[in-house]
Design a protein around this motif. Structure first.
Motif, PDB file in Angstrom:
ATOM      1  N   UNK A  74      -3.064  -0.975   3.806  1.00 49.30           N
ATOM      2  CA  UNK A  74      -3.658  -0.197   2.582  1.00 49.30           C
ATOM      3  C   UNK A  74      -2.569  -0.030   1.386  1.00 49.30           C
ATOM      4  N   UNK A  75      -1.232   0.124   1.998  1.00 42.42           N
ATOM      5  CA  UNK A  75      -0.068   0.363   1.209  1.00 42.42           C
ATOM      6  C   UNK A  75       0.301  -0.752   0.548  1.00 42.42           C
ATOM      7  N   UNK A  76       0.135  -2.075   1.170  1.00 42.44           N
ATOM      8  CA  UNK A  76       0.368  -3.237   0.411  1.00 42.44           C
ATOM      9  C   UNK A  76      -0.431  -3.500  -0.745  1.00 42.44           C
ATOM     10  N   UNK A  77      -1.718  -3.243  -0.517  1.00 40.34           N
ATOM     11  CA  UNK A  77      -3.015  -3.659  -1.388  1.00 40.34           C
ATOM     12  C   UNK A  77      -2.931  -2.664  -2.573  1.00 40.34           C
ATOM     13  N   UNK A  78      -2.651  -1.382  -2.219  1.00 41.44           N
ATOM     14  CA  UNK A  78      -2.359  -0.500  -3.370  1.00 41.44           C
ATOM     15  C   UNK A  78      -1.070  -0.823  -4.522  1.00 41.44           C
ATOM     16  N   UNK A  79       0.041  -1.258  -3.610  1.00 40.48           N
ATOM     17  CA  UNK A  79       0.950  -1.514  -4.361  1.00 40.48           C
ATOM     18  C   UNK A  79       0.809  -2.798  -5.407  1.00 40.48           C
ATOM     19  N   UNK A  80       0.237  -3.879  -4.607  1.00 38.97           N
ATOM     20  CA  UNK A  80      -0.226  -5.119  -5.332  1.00 38.97           C
ATOM     21  C   UNK A  80      -1.213  -4.729  -6.350  1.00 38.97           C
ATOM     22  N   UNK A  81      -2.183  -4.149  -6.423  1.00 37.87           N
ATOM     23  CA  UNK A  81      -3.272  -3.807  -7.208  1.00 37.87           C
ATOM     24  C   UNK A  81      -4.231  -2.708  -6.910  1.00 37.87           C
ATOM     25  N   UNK A  82      -4.009  -1.647  -7.453  1.00 38.14           N
ATOM     26  CA  UNK A  82      -4.780  -0.663  -6.699  1.00 38.14           C
ATOM     27  C   UNK A  82      -6.074  -0.457  -7.254  1.00 38.14           C
ATOM     28  N   UNK A  83      -6.917  -1.591  -7.523  1.00 40.44           N
ATOM     29  CA  UNK A  83      -8.323  -1.470  -7.972  1.00 40.44           C
ATOM     30  C   UNK A  83      -9.189  -2.085  -6.683  1.00 40.44           C
ATOM     31  N   UNK A  84     -10.401  -1.320  -6.528  1.00 39.52           N
ATOM     32  CA  UNK A  84     -11.310  -1.780  -5.635  1.00 39.52           C
ATOM     33  C   UNK A  84     -12.702  -1.818  -6.171  1.00 39.52           C
ATOM     34  N   UNK A  85     -13.521  -2.457  -5.492  1.00 40.60           N
ATOM     35  CA  UNK A  85     -15.037  -2.102  -5.905  1.00 40.60           C
ATOM     36  C   UNK A  85     -15.446  -0.901  -4.660  1.00 40.60           C
TER      37      UNK A  85
END
Length: 108
Positions: free
Chosen positions: A55-66
């Motif tokens: 979660x932290x990795x994805x949020x740091x990389x690009x905090x956009x989700x569908x």
């Protein structure tokens, strides 16, 4: 839909055919007079150490989700996600559904 309270799923897509991760969230959604989605929520289940790292990795990389609501196989609304220190998630609809970002990183 003026208001929705329930569970939804955040999906992080690397491209149109590859979903890297999904997260179930408890969510409250409102839609204003012009149709803009705003939402707050929390992870439905506490994240274990591996999930938290992802979660932290994805949020740091690009905090956009569908976001996918009950009955949807795949999310269709792009949202920017901000996580407060207390774990509260704030989701804001991304104009034109463009949550993409150009990110360069190296793997070692």
């Amino acid at each position: 839909m003026d208001r929705f309270v329930g569970q939804a799923r955040l999906e992080w897509w690397a491209n149109q055919s590859t979903c890297l991760e999904t997260y179930d969230i408890d969510i409250t959604v409102t839609v204003d007079a012009v149709g803009t989605l705003r939402a707050t929520g929390r992870h439905a289940n506490a994240l274990d150490t591996t999930q938290r790292e992802g979660w932290d990795f994805l949020m740091e990389m690009d905090p956009y989700f569908s976001i996918a609501f009950p009955g949807e196989d795949r999310g269709g609304i792009m949202v920017g996600v901000v996580e407060a220190e207390d774990g509260t998630l704030t989701l804001t609809e991304v104009p034109n559904g463009d949550g993409s970002a150009n990110v360069t990183f190296g793997l070692t």
